[in-house]
Scaffold this motif. Structure first.
Motif, PDB file in Angstrom:
ATOM      1  N   GLU A 289       0.832  -1.202   0.000  1.00 31.67           N
ATOM      2  CA  GLU A 289       0.000   0.000   0.000  1.00 31.67           C
ATOM      3  C   GLU A 289       0.867   1.253   0.000  1.00 31.67           C
ATOM      4  O   GLU A 289       1.935   1.293   0.625  1.00 31.67           O
ATOM      5  N   ALA A 290       0.391   2.279  -0.701  1.00 30.53           N
ATOM      6  CA  ALA A 290       1.130   3.552  -0.757  1.00 30.53           C
ATOM      7  C   ALA A 290       1.374   4.100   0.647  1.00 30.53           C
ATOM      8  O   ALA A 290       2.456   4.634   0.942  1.00 30.53           O
ATOM      9  N   GLY A 291       0.383   3.970   1.513  1.00 31.43           N
ATOM     10  CA  GLY A 291       0.539   4.460   2.878  1.00 31.43           C
ATOM     11  C   GLY A 291       1.618   3.732   3.650  1.00 31.43           C
ATOM     12  O   GLY A 291       2.218   4.294   4.582  1.00 31.43           O
ATOM     13  N   GLY A 331      -2.428   6.654   5.334  1.00 30.47           N
ATOM     14  CA  GLY A 331      -3.832   6.349   5.135  1.00 30.47           C
ATOM     15  C   GLY A 331      -4.213   5.999   3.712  1.00 30.47           C
ATOM     16  O   GLY A 331      -5.359   5.601   3.470  1.00 30.47           O
ATOM     17  N   ASN A 332      -3.289   6.132   2.756  1.00 32.92           N
ATOM     18  CA  ASN A 332      -3.611   5.776   1.370  1.00 32.92           C
ATOM     19  C   ASN A 332      -3.449   4.265   1.211  1.00 32.92           C
ATOM     20  O   ASN A 332      -2.332   3.738   1.189  1.00 32.92           O
ATOM     21  N   ASP A 333      -4.580   3.549   1.069  1.00 37.00           N
ATOM     22  CA  ASP A 333      -4.532   2.097   0.976  1.00 37.00           C
ATOM     23  C   ASP A 333      -4.439   1.592  -0.461  1.00 37.00           C
ATOM     24  O   ASP A 333      -4.588   0.393  -0.722  1.00 37.00           O
ATOM     25  N   ARG A 334      -4.170   2.504  -1.397  1.00 34.77           N
ATOM     26  CA  ARG A 334      -4.004   2.097  -2.794  1.00 34.77           C
ATOM     27  C   ARG A 334      -2.784   1.187  -2.923  1.00 34.77           C
ATOM     28  O   ARG A 334      -1.671   1.537  -2.504  1.00 34.77           O
ATOM     29  N   GLU A 335      -2.977   0.010  -3.497  1.00 34.24           N
ATOM     30  CA  GLU A 335      -1.865  -0.909  -3.685  1.00 34.24           C
ATOM     31  C   GLU A 335      -1.035  -0.503  -4.899  1.00 34.24           C
ATOM     32  O   GLU A 335      -1.577  -0.131  -5.943  1.00 34.24           O
ATOM     33  N   LEU A 336       0.272  -0.599  -4.756  1.00 35.04           N
ATOM     34  CA  LEU A 336       1.181  -0.253  -5.845  1.00 35.04           C
ATOM     35  C   LEU A 336       1.115  -1.318  -6.933  1.00 35.04           C
ATOM     36  O   LEU A 336       0.949  -2.506  -6.655  1.00 35.04           O
ATOM     37  N   GLU A 337       1.246  -0.850  -8.196  1.00 34.03           N
ATOM     38  CA  GLU A 337       1.190  -1.741  -9.354  1.00 34.03           C
ATOM     39  C   GLU A 337       2.339  -1.404 -10.307  1.00 34.03           C
ATOM     40  O   GLU A 337       2.797  -0.253 -10.362  1.00 34.03           O
TER      41      GLU A 337
END
Length: 387
Positions: A289-291, A331-337
């Protein structure tokens, strides 16, 4: 249209279907550049790209752009001159597009460019009174957030330009003493151009001594002194290599150097920031996750008792814009791709004394990440470079 824009239009259509929208409308902005290869600054003139979920895209533009638009191979170009009401042209385009929903209702969902001026937003709402409106980012963010090979090639070139300028600045050593921040910033801009860059990607930051404690300091007439830290944050746009159209991608690198011997606490602070940056970069891989990247960088600085002096996020995405998703923040739960590109730039800022920031751009790969900057990250300059 020409590659890669034809593929991007098709991907945009698929995204419109996914998010339940019938039409996307772009205004002069990075979104329009991404989909068409056309770069233009906003103005009072109606310049709009329409991408429907089904059917051909169309562009409405002032007649003065006719020759430029012809070279892009756009399928439907509607030009208007100063004697024409552009809203008549816009209305004609909208009437020719199938905007009804699958259930047969006349209402539609239209996504408008996030940067669209209120004037044009108002015009489209008046022409589509039954529509629901949203933001173009709902469809385009998922496309723009992963860079293709053409984009990555441009970003690598931008990173290499920043590296060469960074090395040149370090090599000057004592020559930097007595130079004002503003003079050095101007010199950096000239060096970026000489190395093959276009215009600066943002206002070059040169922050000496206590000014370095301000993360976005504007260079002034303060002279650089021997022994004081100098925060150097810069980059230039480069043109991507496209068959038709254009697009610019930026470099963005920060180093903090010293001419001579630094203040007593400086070496420890610099090493903490360097360790935080290295740990964060090491943690970058698909699925994280970005966070979490922000947490890792921040934990190193907090463990060294400087947590309150790290006053910004760890990084930001970079592409057609210098700041765009993904944001490397708590808090940024965007997963890295794979294909995502962003900065990793922790810093410590001691008010009234100095600041330290180290920044590289990275691209997520299948197994980890690739740094797009590789110039020395230490603080030494002049004869001590590489120590």
């Amino acid at each position: 249209m020409h590659p890669p824009f034809d593929a991007r239009i098709e991907a945009c259509r698929r995204r419109l279907e996914t998010v339940g929208a019938e039409l996307l409308v772009c205004f002069p902005s990075p979104n329009l550049t991404y989909l068409s290869g056309f770069v233009e600054s906003p103005s009072e003139r109606h310049f709009l790209l329409f991408v429907p979920q089904s059917g051909s895209p169309a562009i409405v533009a002032p007649a003065m752009y006719g020759a430029q638009l012809d070279s892009l191979g756009l399928p439907d170009v509607r030009l208007w001159d100063d004697e024409t009401d552009p809203l008549i042209v816009v209305e004609d385009v909208l009437e020719g597009m199938a905007l009804e929903k699958e259930d047969g209702t006349t209402g539609s969902t239209v996504l408008l460019d996030d940067r669209m001026w209120t004037t044009f937003n108002h015009d489209l709402r008046s022409l589509l009174p039954d529509a629901e409106f949203g933001l173009a980012s709902a469809a385009l963010e998922e496309l723009r957030i992963r860079k293709d090979e053409t984009e990555l090639a441009a970003l690598r070139r931008a990173g290499a330009i920043a590296d060469r300028v960074s090395l040149e600045l370090r090599s000057r050593g004592e020559e930097l003493v007595g130079t004002t921040e503003a003079e050095l910033a101007s010199e950096i801009d000239s060096l970026l151009s000489a190395e093959g860059g276009g215009e600066p990607a943002f206002e070059t930051i040169v922050a000496a001594g206590p000014n370095g404690a301000r993360p976005h300091h504007h260079p002034g007439d303060r002279e650089i002194d021997r022994g004081e830290p100098i925060v150097l944050d810069f980059g230039a746009f480069v043109e991507s290599e496209l068959e038709a159209g254009t697009a610019r991608y930026p470099g963005d690198q920060t180093r903090t150097i010293v001419v001579g011997e630094p203040p007593a606490e400086y070496e420890r602070v610099h090493e903490v920031v360097r360790e935080a940056q290295g740990a964060a970069v090491e943690a970058v891989e698909p699925g994280v996750e970005a966070g979490e990247i922000d947490r890792i960088a921040r934990s190193v600085i907090e463990d060294a008792s400087y947590g309150d002096a790290f006053v910004h996020r760890t990084g930001h995405g970079v592409g057609l814009e210098v700041h765009e998703p993904p944001y490397i923040t708590a808090g940024n739960d965007r997963e890295l791709e794979p294909g995502m590109v962003f900065s990793v730039e922790p810093g410590i800022y001691l008010e009234g004394e100095f600041g330290v920031r180290i920044e590289d751009l990275v691209v997520v790969t299948d197994e980890g990440c690739e740094r797009l900057n590789d110039s020395p990250r230490g603080w030494e300059s002049g004869e001590n470079v590489g120590r």
